[in-house]
Design a protein around this motif. Sequence first.
Motif, PDB file in Angstrom:
ATOM      1  N   LEU A 133      -4.118 -20.567  60.311  1.00 11.82           N
ATOM      2  CA  LEU A 133      -4.575 -19.206  60.036  1.00 11.82           C
ATOM      3  C   LEU A 133      -4.426 -18.277  61.235  1.00 11.82           C
ATOM      4  CD1 LEU A 133      -5.703 -17.545  57.738  1.00 11.82           C
ATOM      5  CD2 LEU A 133      -7.996 -18.280  58.390  1.00 11.82           C
ATOM      6  N   GLY A 134      -4.452 -18.833  62.430  1.00 15.64           N
ATOM      7  CA  GLY A 134      -4.364 -18.004  63.631  1.00 15.64           C
ATOM      8  C   GLY A 134      -5.716 -17.893  64.313  1.00 15.64           C
ATOM      9  N   GLU A 135      -5.678 -17.320  65.488  1.00 19.27           N
ATOM     10  CA  GLU A 135      -6.900 -17.183  66.283  1.00 19.27           C
ATOM     11  C   GLU A 135      -7.903 -16.277  65.579  1.00 19.27           C
ATOM     12  OE1 GLU A 135      -7.989 -18.722  69.099  1.00 19.27           O
ATOM     13  OE2 GLU A 135      -6.223 -19.958  68.723  1.00 19.27           O
ATOM     14  N   PRO A 136      -9.169 -16.704  65.539  1.00 13.59           N
ATOM     15  CA  PRO A 136     -10.202 -15.870  64.916  1.00 13.59           C
ATOM     16  C   PRO A 136     -10.530 -14.672  65.800  1.00 13.59           C
ATOM     17  CG  PRO A 136     -11.175 -17.860  65.822  1.00 13.59           C
ATOM     18  CD  PRO A 136      -9.691 -17.983  66.012  1.00 13.59           C
ATOM     19  N   GLY A 137     -11.025 -13.622  65.159  1.00 10.41           N
ATOM     20  CA  GLY A 137     -11.359 -12.425  65.912  1.00 10.41           C
ATOM     21  C   GLY A 137     -12.804 -12.004  65.789  1.00 10.41           C
ATOM     22  N   PHE A 138     -13.630 -12.783  65.133  1.00 12.45           N
ATOM     23  CA  PHE A 138     -15.021 -12.390  64.892  1.00 12.45           C
ATOM     24  C   PHE A 138     -15.970 -13.139  65.821  1.00 12.45           C
ATOM     25  CE2 PHE A 138     -18.889 -12.314  62.073  1.00 12.45           C
ATOM     26  CZ  PHE A 138     -19.031 -10.946  62.002  1.00 12.45           C
ATOM     27  N   ASN A 139     -15.908 -14.456  65.778  1.00 15.06           N
ATOM     28  CA  ASN A 139     -16.656 -15.340  66.684  1.00 15.06           C
ATOM     29  C   ASN A 139     -18.144 -15.008  66.768  1.00 15.06           C
ATOM     30  OD1 ASN A 139     -14.298 -16.863  67.413  1.00 15.06           O
ATOM     31  ND2 ASN A 139     -13.656 -15.039  68.541  1.00 15.06           N
ATOM     32  N   TRP A 140     -18.813 -15.078  65.654  1.00 17.90           N
ATOM     33  CA  TRP A 140     -20.244 -14.786  65.535  1.00 17.90           C
ATOM     34  C   TRP A 140     -21.064 -15.947  66.065  1.00 17.90           C
ATOM     35  CZ3 TRP A 140     -22.575 -10.368  64.206  1.00 17.90           C
ATOM     36  CH2 TRP A 140     -23.940 -10.407  63.931  1.00 17.90           C
ATOM     37  N   SER A 141     -22.166 -15.648  66.762  1.00 16.27           N
ATOM     38  CA  SER A 141     -22.984 -16.738  67.300  1.00 16.27           C
ATOM     39  C   SER A 141     -24.476 -16.622  66.976  1.00 16.27           C
ATOM     40  CB  SER A 141     -22.800 -16.840  68.818  1.00 16.27           C
ATOM     41  OG  SER A 141     -23.217 -15.636  69.433  1.00 16.27           O
ATOM     42  N   ASP A 142     -24.935 -15.510  66.457  1.00 19.53           N
ATOM     43  CA  ASP A 142     -26.355 -15.338  66.134  1.00 19.53           C
ATOM     44  C   ASP A 142     -26.658 -16.039  64.806  1.00 19.53           C
ATOM     45  OD1 ASP A 142     -28.935 -14.514  65.539  1.00 19.53           O
ATOM     46  OD2 ASP A 142     -28.458 -12.372  65.525  1.00 19.53           O
ATOM     47  N   PRO A 143     -27.539 -17.046  64.792  1.00 18.99           N
ATOM     48  CA  PRO A 143     -27.814 -17.783  63.552  1.00 18.99           C
ATOM     49  C   PRO A 143     -28.724 -17.045  62.566  1.00 18.99           C
ATOM     50  CG  PRO A 143     -29.157 -18.647  65.318  1.00 18.99           C
ATOM     51  CD  PRO A 143     -28.246 -17.612  65.936  1.00 18.99           C
ATOM     52  N   GLU A 144     -29.309 -15.925  62.949  1.00 16.26           N
ATOM     53  CA  GLU A 144     -30.314 -15.284  62.102  1.00 16.26           C
ATOM     54  C   GLU A 144     -29.815 -14.871  60.716  1.00 16.26           C
ATOM     55  OE1 GLU A 144     -33.710 -14.258  60.452  1.00 16.26           O
ATOM     56  OE2 GLU A 144     -33.471 -15.453  62.258  1.00 16.26           O
ATOM     57  N   PRO A 145     -28.621 -14.262  60.557  1.00 15.69           N
ATOM     58  CA  PRO A 145     -28.191 -13.924  59.191  1.00 15.69           C
ATOM     59  C   PRO A 145     -28.078 -15.153  58.289  1.00 15.69           C
ATOM     60  CG  PRO A 145     -26.862 -12.738  60.784  1.00 15.69           C
ATOM     61  CD  PRO A 145     -27.696 -13.731  61.557  1.00 15.69           C
ATOM     62  N   TRP A 146     -27.618 -16.275  58.849  1.00 17.00           N
ATOM     63  CA  TRP A 146     -27.550 -17.514  58.058  1.00 17.00           C
ATOM     64  C   TRP A 146     -28.963 -18.009  57.736  1.00 17.00           C
ATOM     65  CZ3 TRP A 146     -23.333 -19.064  55.747  1.00 17.00           C
ATOM     66  CH2 TRP A 146     -22.084 -18.735  56.281  1.00 17.00           C
ATOM     67  N   ALA A 147     -29.843 -17.977  58.724  1.00 12.69           N
ATOM     68  CA  ALA A 147     -31.214 -18.472  58.528  1.00 12.69           C
ATOM     69  C   ALA A 147     -31.914 -17.677  57.425  1.00 12.69           C
ATOM     70  CB  ALA A 147     -31.999 -18.397  59.834  1.00 12.69           C
ATOM     71  N   GLU A 148     -31.723 -16.368  57.416  1.00 12.68           N
ATOM     72  CA  GLU A 148     -32.340 -15.526  56.389  1.00 12.68           C
ATOM     73  C   GLU A 148     -31.805 -15.886  55.007  1.00 12.68           C
ATOM     74  OE1 GLU A 148     -32.066 -10.894  55.073  1.00 12.68           O
ATOM     75  OE2 GLU A 148     -32.167 -11.295  57.230  1.00 12.68           O
ATOM     76  N   MET A 149     -30.512 -16.056  54.905  1.00 13.23           N
ATOM     77  CA  MET A 149     -29.897 -16.400  53.630  1.00 13.23           C
ATOM     78  C   MET A 149     -30.332 -17.796  53.175  1.00 13.23           C
ATOM     79  SD  MET A 149     -25.920 -15.788  52.786  1.00 13.23           S
ATOM     80  CE  MET A 149     -25.119 -17.353  52.845  1.00 13.23           C
ATOM     81  N   GLU A 150     -30.377 -18.723  54.104  1.00 18.19           N
ATOM     82  CA  GLU A 150     -30.748 -20.098  53.766  1.00 18.19           C
ATOM     83  C   GLU A 150     -32.213 -20.210  53.382  1.00 18.19           C
ATOM     84  OE1 GLU A 150     -29.076 -21.963  57.250  1.00 18.19           O
ATOM     85  OE2 GLU A 150     -27.120 -22.189  56.262  1.00 18.19           O
ATOM     86  N   ARG A 151     -33.070 -19.387  53.972  1.00 21.78           N
ATOM     87  CA  ARG A 151     -34.486 -19.368  53.552  1.00 21.78           C
ATOM     88  C   ARG A 151     -34.587 -18.905  52.099  1.00 21.78           C
ATOM     89  NH1 ARG A 151     -35.405 -17.557  58.892  1.00 21.78           N
ATOM     90  NH2 ARG A 151     -35.202 -15.391  58.250  1.00 21.78           N
ATOM     91  N   GLU A 152     -33.823 -17.883  51.749  1.00 19.92           N
ATOM     92  CA  GLU A 152     -33.879 -17.365  50.376  1.00 19.92           C
ATOM     93  C   GLU A 152     -33.393 -18.397  49.364  1.00 19.92           C
ATOM     94  OE1 GLU A 152     -31.819 -14.018  47.513  1.00 19.92           O
ATOM     95  OE2 GLU A 152     -32.115 -13.509  49.622  1.00 19.92           O
ATOM     96  N   PHE A 153     -32.299 -19.089  49.672  1.00 22.08           N
ATOM     97  CA  PHE A 153     -31.703 -20.008  48.705  1.00 22.08           C
ATOM     98  C   PHE A 153     -32.230 -21.433  48.819  1.00 22.08           C
ATOM     99  CE2 PHE A 153     -28.380 -16.652  49.064  1.00 22.08           C
ATOM    100  CZ  PHE A 153     -28.624 -16.088  47.830  1.00 22.08           C
ATOM    101  N   GLY A 154     -32.890 -21.758  49.921  1.00 25.71           N
ATOM    102  CA  GLY A 154     -33.559 -23.051  50.037  1.00 25.71           C
ATOM    103  C   GLY A 154     -32.681 -24.211  50.464  1.00 25.71           C
TER     104      GLY A 154
END
Length: 173
Positions: A11-32
């Motif tokens: 696919l090539g080198e990524p350009g986003f490289n996100w490291s803050d887990p909070e958006p995932w944690a919020e989503m995972e809390r909602e869906f369980g």
Amino acid sequence: MASFSEVRSLLGEPGFNWSDPEPWAEMEREFGFEFPADFREVVDAYGSVLINNQLYLEHPAGHLLHNLHKSVRDNLEFWQEEDSTEFLPGPAGARPGELMPIATARTGEAVFLRVPAGPSSPWRVLIQELDSFSWVLYEMTFGEWLLAYLRGEDVMAGSRNFAPDGAFYEPLS
């Protein structure tokens, strides 16, 4: 098991490289449940993107138009209202064995992850074709499925036709 380095090599080198887990944690809390690590790794690296001018992947920290959390919530509502069991091998939802909608394609497919029945059970990928109402369950992890897609294997309608010169992506703005 597919590795992220194999995905990156196609696919090539990524350009986003996100490291803050909070958006995932919020989503995972909602869906369980916690989304699979291979899915999170790809989405954290590339962000909200269009792959091969066909497959939309979104990140939970993306803006309103391309936000995974909002898309999953909206798509779950759609599939639950539509009595998804007519079009899927089981209900859409976040409980074990149910199907979680995680991506879409310009060619009319919806991409689902089947929530594992237990902690040692693997995640699996299901593709539902909206135009024919048929579906295919791939006994692959998300990373394995994405790698097959990037190689042009027949895991989504016309996947070979959209990237004849090799896999590519563009950020969604």
